[in-house]
Design a protein around this motif. Structure first.
Motif, short mmCIF file in Angstrom:
data_model
loop_
_atom_site.label_atom_id
_atom_site.label_comp_id
_atom_site.label_asym_id
_atom_site.label_seq_id
_atom_site.Cartn_x
_atom_site.Cartn_y
_atom_site.Cartn_z
N TYR A 16 3.13 4.10 9.57
CA TYR A 16 3.77 2.98 8.88
C TYR A 16 3.46 3.08 7.40
CZ TYR A 16 3.91 1.26 13.65
OH TYR A 16 4.13 1.14 14.99
N GLN A 17 4.50 3.03 6.60
CA GLN A 17 4.32 3.07 5.17
C GLN A 17 5.26 2.06 4.54
OE1 GLN A 17 5.04 6.88 3.32
NE2 GLN A 17 3.94 6.30 1.48
N PHE A 18 4.73 1.26 3.63
CA PHE A 18 5.58 0.28 2.96
C PHE A 18 5.09 0.08 1.54
CE2 PHE A 18 2.69 -1.44 6.08
CZ PHE A 18 1.87 -2.30 5.36
N THR A 75 0.86 -1.18 0.00
CA THR A 75 0.00 0.00 0.00
C THR A 75 0.89 1.23 0.00
OG1 THR A 75 -1.72 1.19 1.16
CG2 THR A 75 -0.18 -0.02 2.53
N SER A 76 0.43 2.26 -0.62
CA SER A 76 1.21 3.49 -0.59
C SER A 76 0.67 4.43 0.48
CB SER A 76 1.19 4.18 -1.95
OG SER A 76 -0.14 4.47 -2.31
N LYS A 77 -0.48 4.08 1.04
CA LYS A 77 -1.05 4.96 2.06
C LYS A 77 -0.32 4.78 3.40
CE LYS A 77 -4.68 2.09 4.04
NZ LYS A 77 -6.04 2.06 4.48
N ILE A 78 -0.35 5.80 4.17
CA ILE A 78 0.24 5.76 5.50
C ILE A 78 -0.77 5.11 6.44
CG2 ILE A 78 1.04 7.17 7.43
CD1 ILE A 78 2.05 9.18 5.30
N GLN A 79 -0.30 4.17 7.23
CA GLN A 79 -1.17 3.46 8.16
C GLN A 79 -0.78 3.77 9.60
OE1 GLN A 79 -2.17 -0.58 7.02
NE2 GLN A 79 -0.99 -0.30 5.15
N MET A 80 -1.77 3.73 10.45
CA MET A 80 -1.58 4.06 11.87
C MET A 80 -1.89 2.83 12.72
SD MET A 80 -1.11 7.49 11.66
CE MET A 80 -1.66 8.32 13.11
N LYS A 130 9.38 0.77 -2.96
CA LYS A 130 10.54 1.67 -2.86
C LYS A 130 10.87 2.10 -1.44
CE LYS A 130 9.96 3.19 -7.45
NZ LYS A 130 9.70 3.89 -8.51
N LEU A 131 9.96 1.81 -0.49
CA LEU A 131 10.15 2.36 0.84
C LEU A 131 9.49 1.49 1.91
CD1 LEU A 131 11.02 4.96 2.51
CD2 LEU A 131 8.66 5.72 2.17
N PHE A 132 10.20 1.29 3.01
CA PHE A 132 9.61 0.76 4.24
C PHE A 132 9.98 1.79 5.30
CE2 PHE A 132 9.73 -1.30 8.31
CZ PHE A 132 8.56 -2.05 8.32
N GLU A 133 8.96 2.39 5.92
CA GLU A 133 9.25 3.46 6.87
C GLU A 133 8.34 3.36 8.09
OE1 GLU A 133 9.85 8.28 6.94
OE2 GLU A 133 8.63 7.44 5.36
N VAL A 134 8.95 3.55 9.25
CA VAL A 134 8.21 3.69 10.50
C VAL A 134 8.59 5.06 11.06
CG1 VAL A 134 7.85 2.81 12.84
CG2 VAL A 134 8.28 1.20 10.96
#
Length: 178
Positions: A80-82, A48-53, A85-89
């Motif tokens: 949380y975004q993954f 998903t490209s959306k930011i999750q909480m 191209k990106l895995f980010e917390v």
């Protein structure tokens, strides 16, 4: 007659050696080119490209000295975004912040339970569709996160090494994100 048999035997041996080399090289090329594109598999499932909480706590290791409610409240603003191209917390807790560019998501087998610590496990047999992906940085180093897809839910978990020799892999927490 004896000489003829010896000459035929050598031809058969040479034929077997050449055939073995061809089979070996074919297998080698097949194995080298049959790599499954993990990112594409991931893309088709839970990416998903959306930011999750954080939404709820699925599991919290017993060594945490806070309740699940307090744990979730402390992380209420985590993001949380993954994607490919990106895995980010993003977190207000410094040791939980992480950014991985070009992550690798490796699908791992999942059964009827998730072993979280020693003999402790979470029963997931009531979920129909179960997938899990271990997250690695672009160099292939494990960053300690596993993403689970349980039916329509997405879970993020964090794992660390513990024990005297750092030889035991324990789950610190699993949270449901939305």
């Amino acid at each position: 007659m004896r000489i003829k048999n010896v000459l035929n035997y050598k031809k058969l041996t040479l034929f077997i050696i050449v055939l073995s080399i061809i089979i070996f090289m074919t297998a080698e090329v097949t194995l080298m080119t049959n790599s499954k594109d993990i990112r594409n598999t991931y893309t088709n499932t839970i990416i998903t490209s959306k930011i999750q909480m954080p939404d709820s706590v699925i599991y919290l290791a017993p060594f945490y000295s806070v309740t699940e409610e307090k744990f979730l409240k402390d992380r209420a603003m985590n993001k949380y975004q993954f994607n490919e191209k990106l895995f980010e917390v993003k977190s207000n807790i410094n040791f939980e912040k992480i950014i991985v560019n070009n992550p690798i998501y490796q699908e791992i087998a999942i059964g009827e339970k998730i072993n979280v610590m020693g003999d402790m496990s979470i029963n997931i047999s009531n979920y129909n569709k179960k997938q899990s992906f271990q997250v690695f940085n672009s160099d292939g180093d494990d960053i300690g996160y596993i993403i689970y897809k349980m039916d329509d839910q997405v879970w993020i978990s964090h794992w660390s090494w513990y024990g005297e020799n750092k030889d035991i892999w324990w789950c610190e927490y699993i949270i449901n994100v939305s």
